[in-house]
Scaffold this active site. Structure first.
Site, PDB file in Angstrom:
ATOM      1  N   ASP A 102     -10.905  10.298  -6.340  1.00 13.00           N
ATOM      2  CA  ASP A 102     -10.147   9.717  -5.237  1.00 13.00           C
ATOM      3  C   ASP A 102      -8.710  10.219  -5.375  1.00 13.00           C
ATOM      4  OD1 ASP A 102      -8.668   8.193  -3.475  1.00 13.00           O
ATOM      5  OD2 ASP A 102      -9.334   6.241  -4.244  1.00 13.00           O
ATOM      6  N   LYS A 120      -1.487   8.898   3.097  1.00 16.04           N
ATOM      7  CA  LYS A 120      -0.526   8.919   1.995  1.00 16.04           C
ATOM      8  C   LYS A 120       0.202  10.264   1.922  1.00 16.04           C
ATOM      9  CE  LYS A 120      -2.113   4.839   0.633  1.00 16.04           C
ATOM     10  NZ  LYS A 120      -3.426   4.769   0.036  1.00 16.04           N
ATOM     11  N   TRP A 144      -7.631   0.403  -6.667  1.00 15.99           N
ATOM     12  CA  TRP A 144      -8.535   1.225  -5.846  1.00 15.99           C
ATOM     13  C   TRP A 144      -9.739   1.670  -6.656  1.00 15.99           C
ATOM     14  CZ3 TRP A 144      -7.627  -0.027  -1.249  1.00 15.99           C
ATOM     15  CH2 TRP A 144      -6.326  -0.211  -0.781  1.00 15.99           C
TER      16      TRP A 144
HETATM   17  C1  LIG Z   1      -4.587   3.680  -0.141  1.00 11.01           C
HETATM   18  C2  LIG Z   1      -5.635   4.068  -1.099  1.00 11.01           C
HETATM   19  C3  LIG Z   1      -6.996   3.793  -0.859  1.00 11.01           C
HETATM   20  C4  LIG Z   1      -7.467   3.045   0.347  1.00 11.01           C
HETATM   21  O1  LIG Z   1      -7.401   3.824   1.464  1.00 11.01           O
HETATM   22  P1  LIG Z   1      -7.946   3.321   2.886  1.00 11.01           P
HETATM   23  O2  LIG Z   1      -7.847   4.571   3.701  1.00 11.01           O
HETATM   24  O3  LIG Z   1      -7.018   2.233   3.334  1.00 11.01           O
HETATM   25  O4  LIG Z   1      -9.324   2.839   2.736  1.00 11.01           O
HETATM   26  C5  LIG Z   1      -7.915   4.224  -1.787  1.00 11.01           C
HETATM   27  N1  LIG Z   1      -7.545   4.867  -2.895  1.00 11.01           N
HETATM   28  C6  LIG Z   1      -6.250   5.135  -3.164  1.00 11.01           C
HETATM   29  C7  LIG Z   1      -5.886   5.855  -4.427  1.00 11.01           C
HETATM   30  C8  LIG Z   1      -5.258   4.743  -2.274  1.00 11.01           C
HETATM   31  O5  LIG Z   1      -3.972   5.005  -2.535  1.00 11.01           O
END
Ligand SMILES: *Cc1c(COP(=O)(O)O)cnc(C)c1O
Length: 366
Positions: free
Chosen positions: A174, A198, A107
C-alpha cells in the site's frame, strides 16, 4: 482566480496539495475539453478523447515507476485504497491459503481486518503496542504465504519503510501516501496500490499496479467488479471509470515527468524533510513523534514540549498562511504533510514560524 497572496501553504494529509497547473488545466477541461466545445464531464468514457486519457495515464504511471515492459498492468479503479484491502486477498489468497501482513499503523491494521474475512492472516510483526512510532524490522515471512503485505508510508503516524524485505513470496504494498515520491526498485513488488488523493490526484480513483502472472491462481470465484483480471481485460474500463480524477491524475503525472520524474522530485522531497526535521530536532520547544530512523519524508509528526503553548503556536502558523498541520487524533500535536507538490518555500515558512515561536516563548520565560 486565486492570487499568489491568497494561496495557503497547504500541509493537508489528504486530499491535499496538487500542482497549481493541475488545478488550472483541470478547471479548463471541465469548462471546455481541448477546445472541443464539450466539458470533460459530458463526454463518453468510450470516446476517443477519454480512451486517449486513460491509455496515457496507465502508460505514464508504469513509465514513471520504471515498470514498462516488465509484465505489469496499471489500473485506475474506484473505491479508494480501502477497497484494495479486500480486493488483494480476493485476488491473491488461495482457498485455504494464508497471507502475511506487517502491522505498521491504522491503514495496515484495516487491511489486516479485511484479509481475515478470507483466510488465515498472519501478522508477522506489529508496532501497535508502541502506538506505531517505529517500523518493526525483525520478522520472518513464512515461505508458504500466498503474499506478504506492507504499507510503505504510515500517513497517520509519520513513519516510512526505508527498505523492504527480500522474499520469494509475492509482495504487495500500500503506497497510498508515498508513491511517486522516492526512487525504489518497484520491480520487487507484485502488486502496488495507492489512493490518488495523497500524491497523485484528487480523491475518487485508486492506482493499482499488478504483475499479471500472479493473478488467477486462487481457485476463488471473484465477483467481476472485484476481479483484477476483468479490469485488465477491459483496459481499466470494466465499468464507467471516474473520469475527472483520472484526468487530473494524468495531469499530475505529466507535471512530475516534466519535473524530471521520481529521481528529481526525490531530491526536493529530501531537502524539504531535512529542513523540517532539523528544525524539530534543534528547536527545544518541539519533539518528533516517530523514531528518527523511521521518519517519513512525506508526513512529519511532531509535538510541542509544552502543550500549554498550543494557542500561541496555532496563532503564529495561521497568521503565516499555513493550513492543515493539525495532527491526527491518534497522535495529537502536528503533522506536516510534504507531498510532491508542496514547494520547499512552504517548508521554510513553517520553519520560520517555529523559530518565531521559540523567540516568543523563550522571552515569556524571563
Ligand atoms: C489514506 C490512506 C488509505 C485510505 O485511502 P482511501 O482512498 O480513503 O480508502 C489507505 N492507506 C494509506 C497508507 C493511506 O494513507
Amino acid at each position: 482566480m486565486i492570487t499568489d497572496t491568497m494561496k495557503k501553504h497547504n500541509y493537508s494529509a489528504g486530499p491535499c496539495i496538487l500542482p497549481q497547473e493541475v488545478f488550472e488545466k483541470s478547471a479548463e477541461a471541465i469548462l471546455d475539453y481541448n477546445n472541443s466545445g464539450l466539458s470533460l464531464l459530458e463526454i463518453s468514457h468510450r470516446s476517443k478523447e477519454f480512451i486517449a486519457i486513460m491509455e496515457e495515464a496507465r502508460a505514464l504511471a508504469l513509465d514513471l515507476l520504471g515498470l514498462t515492459g516488465k509484465g505489469y498492468q496499471a489500473l485506475f479503479l474506484s473505491g479508494g485504497a480501502s477497497l484494495e484491502f479486500l480486493m488483494v486477498p480476493y485476488n491473491m489468497m488461495k482457498v485455504n491459503g494464508k497471507a502475511a501482513y506487517l502491522d505498521t499503523g491504522t491503514w495496515a491494521h484495516n487491511a489486516i481486518v479485511e484479509a481475515k474475512a478470507f483466510g488465515e492472516t498472519m501478522v508477522v510483526a506489529s508496532s501497535k503496542n508502541d502506538n506505531y512510532t517505529h517500523i518493526p524490522k525483525e520478522f520472518v515471512i513464512p515461505a508458504d504465504a500466498d503474499y506478504f503485505h506492507c504499507t510503505s508510508n504510515n500517513t497517520i503516524f509519520g513513519t516510512q519503510m526505508k527498505s523492504f524485505p527480500k522474499t520469494d513470496v509475492p509482495m504487495v504494498c500500500d503506497m497510498s501516501s508515498d508513491i511517486f515520491s522516492r526512487v525504489i526498485d518497484f520491480t520487487q513488488f507484485d502488486l502496488i496500490y495507492a489512493g490518488a488523493q495523497k500524491n497523485m490526484g484528487p480523491a475518487g480513483t485508486t492506482l493499482v499496479i499488478v504483475k499479471e502472472e500472479i493473478l488467477g491462481k486462487t481457485g476463488r470465484a471473484i465477483p467481476s467488479i472485484l476481479d483484477y483480471q476483468k479490469h485488465i481485460k477491459a483496459e481499466s474500463m470494466y465499468n464507467t471509470p471516474p473520469v475527472f480524477p483520472i484526468y487530473a491524475s494524468l495531469l499530475t503525472l505529466q507535471w512530475l515527468k516534466n519535473q524530471g520524474g521520481i529521481a528529481a522530485i526525490e531530491k526536493t522531497n529530501s531537502a524539504k524533510a531535512a529542513l523540517l526535521y532539523s528544525e524539530i530536532d534543534r528547536n527545544p520547544y518541539f519533539r518528533g513523534a516517530a523514531n528518527v530512523e523511521d521518519r517519513s519524508f512525506m508526513n512529519a509528526t511532531f509535538l510541542l514540549e509544552n502543550e500549554d503553548h498550543t494557542p500561541i503556536f496555532d496563532t503564529l502558523w495561521k497568521e503565516a498562511g499555513i493550513s492543515g498541520i493539525t495532527g491526527h487524533r491518534s497522535v495529537g500535536g502536528y503533522r506536516a504533510s510534504m507531498y510532491n507538490a508542496l514547494p520547499l518555500e512552504s517548508v521554510q515558512v513553517l520553519v520560520d514560524v517555529m523559530q518565531d515561536f521559540e523567540r516568543k516563548v523563550s522571552g515569556m520565560n524571563f
